[in-house]
Enzyme design. Sequence first.
Site, PDB file in Angstrom:
ATOM      1  CD  GLU A 163      -3.453  -5.509  10.050  1.00  0.00           C
ATOM      2  OE1 GLU A 163      -3.000  -6.594  10.437  1.00  0.00           O
ATOM      3  OE2 GLU A 163      -2.832  -4.446  10.090  1.00  0.00           O
ATOM      4  CE  LYS A 199       1.313   0.887  13.113  1.00  0.00           C
ATOM      5  NZ  LYS A 199       0.705   1.072  11.854  1.00  0.00           N
ATOM      6  CB  ILE A 216      -1.213  14.070  11.066  1.00  0.00           C
ATOM      7  CG1 ILE A 216      -2.656  13.629  10.802  1.00  0.00           C
ATOM      8  CG2 ILE A 216      -1.180  15.393  11.822  1.00  0.00           C
ATOM      9  CD1 ILE A 216      -3.478  13.403  12.058  1.00  0.00           C
ATOM     10  CB  THR A 239      -0.921  -0.010   1.249  1.00  0.00           C
ATOM     11  OG1 THR A 239      -1.632  -1.233   1.258  1.00  0.00           O
ATOM     12  CG2 THR A 239      -1.886   1.151   1.240  1.00  0.00           C
ATOM     13  CB  VAL A 271       3.049   8.823  14.832  1.00  0.00           C
ATOM     14  CG1 VAL A 271       1.896   9.296  15.702  1.00  0.00           C
ATOM     15  CG2 VAL A 271       4.022   7.980  15.650  1.00  0.00           C
ATOM     16  CE  LYS A 280      -0.396   4.285  14.635  1.00  0.00           C
ATOM     17  NZ  LYS A 280      -1.789   4.049  14.195  1.00  0.00           N
TER      18      LYS A 280
END
Length: 426
Positions: A192, A107, A138, A14, A134, A207
């Site tokens: 998932e 992460k 953003i 992805t 994280v 995170k």
Amino acid sequence: MREYLTIGILGLGTVGAGIPLILEENKKKMETILGMPIKIKKVFVRNIEAKQNLAQIYGIELTTSLEEIVNDESIDVVVEVMGGTTFAKEAIEQALRNKKHVVTANKDLIAQYGEELVLLAKENQVYLYYEAAVAGGIPILRTLATSLASDDITGLYGIINGTTNFMLSQMAEQELSYEKALGKAQKLGFAESDPTNDVEGIDAAYKMIILTKFALGMSLSLEDISIQGISDVTLEEIKLADKLGYKIKLLGALKRDEVGVDVEVCPIGVSNNHPLSTVENEMNAIFVESTGIGESMFYGPGAGAKPTATSVVSDLVTIGKNLKNQAKVSQFNELSVEKKLVDKSQVVSKRMLFLQSKSEESQLKSIQLFFEKEGIEIRKVTGQVENSTTIYSIITDEMTDFSIKNCQDKISEELSINVLSHYKVL
Ligand SMILES: NC(=O)c1ccc[n+]([C@@H]2O[C@H](COP(=O)([O-])OP(=O)(O)OC[C@H]3O[C@@H](n4cnc5c(N)ncnc54)[C@H](OP(=O)(O)O)[C@@H]3O)[C@@H](O)[C@H]2O)c1
């Protein structure tokens, strides 16, 4: 004079597939900023045939040999977007030892092994950046490390797991049960097939480890964080919270005082007046309390090919600029202070309690008197009759975990009322 920033990518899933797309879409702008193009030299995959179509679209060369990337003298930066903590760690270590700069979105790896990987990067005088690790799209880590370097952070509250936020939003908006909301999230690709890490709060805790390091410079491990997921949150509780003017959200919460820090991940009642209450479905947000700015919130998509790849590429641009300016290599986050944890039993929070009395007759007066006697202020209370019982929903002033347990036992003993469940509130 450097002509290109040359990169090798590990993994073409992805996020990996989003990188050539972002490089293509924003080519001109980045070349202007960087003064040179970013060139993908090779991409490491497990199965060349399976990725051939994608590679052809972008004219990318594929390889099944990791060495062809980590040993290639012409490659400046290795981008790791495979995930996992074993092979990905070995690959990053090899790249760092070979003096390659590294960008990763991983992460789990950074939360568990960030310290030793940063040390290895320092030893080899190379950059290790991980903005995408994280809250995907953003730019929160760079903001904490640079823009907020001049501020003193006292609190940080994050909706940093899109799966659970999607599920809780769907439960509230569509009146879905927990199981139905999970099924919908899985169908839409937000969860998932094994959702444990997300729904049990582990992903959010990883995170929070990274966010705490950037916000305060303290290195935490998973054991330092109290973690509670959303698997016990019911539709009934969400409806009751709504009547009080609250939404139940899975939050990562960091609170700091003069003594130290407390970090936890748990479902929290967020008042409809709080900006975090507006963050719905798969969106993420990080709300920061600090002495300089006061309150600020950073909102955006926490996942997805393009948002996450945008963050990965922003790391590449930063590294490219530093190389071009021949800057002295520094690490992504230079803040480091001794870990100081507060005693969790002393941490106070406002609470939302749901009580059930076996009587239809109102016991509001005795409930109010009870809390008054305990010295706890009630901020809001409602009661509703349901199947010959009465459910009371209460917002209290700040209480410790100990005092909530104490009240729970006493209410049951003295008033014959059950405390069904309780949440902290923001
Ligand atoms: N997806 C997001 O929105 C998002 C957001 C933030 C951070 N991240 C992080 O980004 C990383 C990648 O996530 P993703 O969603 O892109 O995962 P993904 O879609 O599963 O892609 C991972 C890719 O890496 C390849 N790969 C895995 N192990 C490999 C190995 N040992 N050797 C060679 N190739 C290997 C896989 O190959 P196969 O195709 O052969 O399986 C796959 O193509 C993870 O660390 C994730 O936590 C993702």
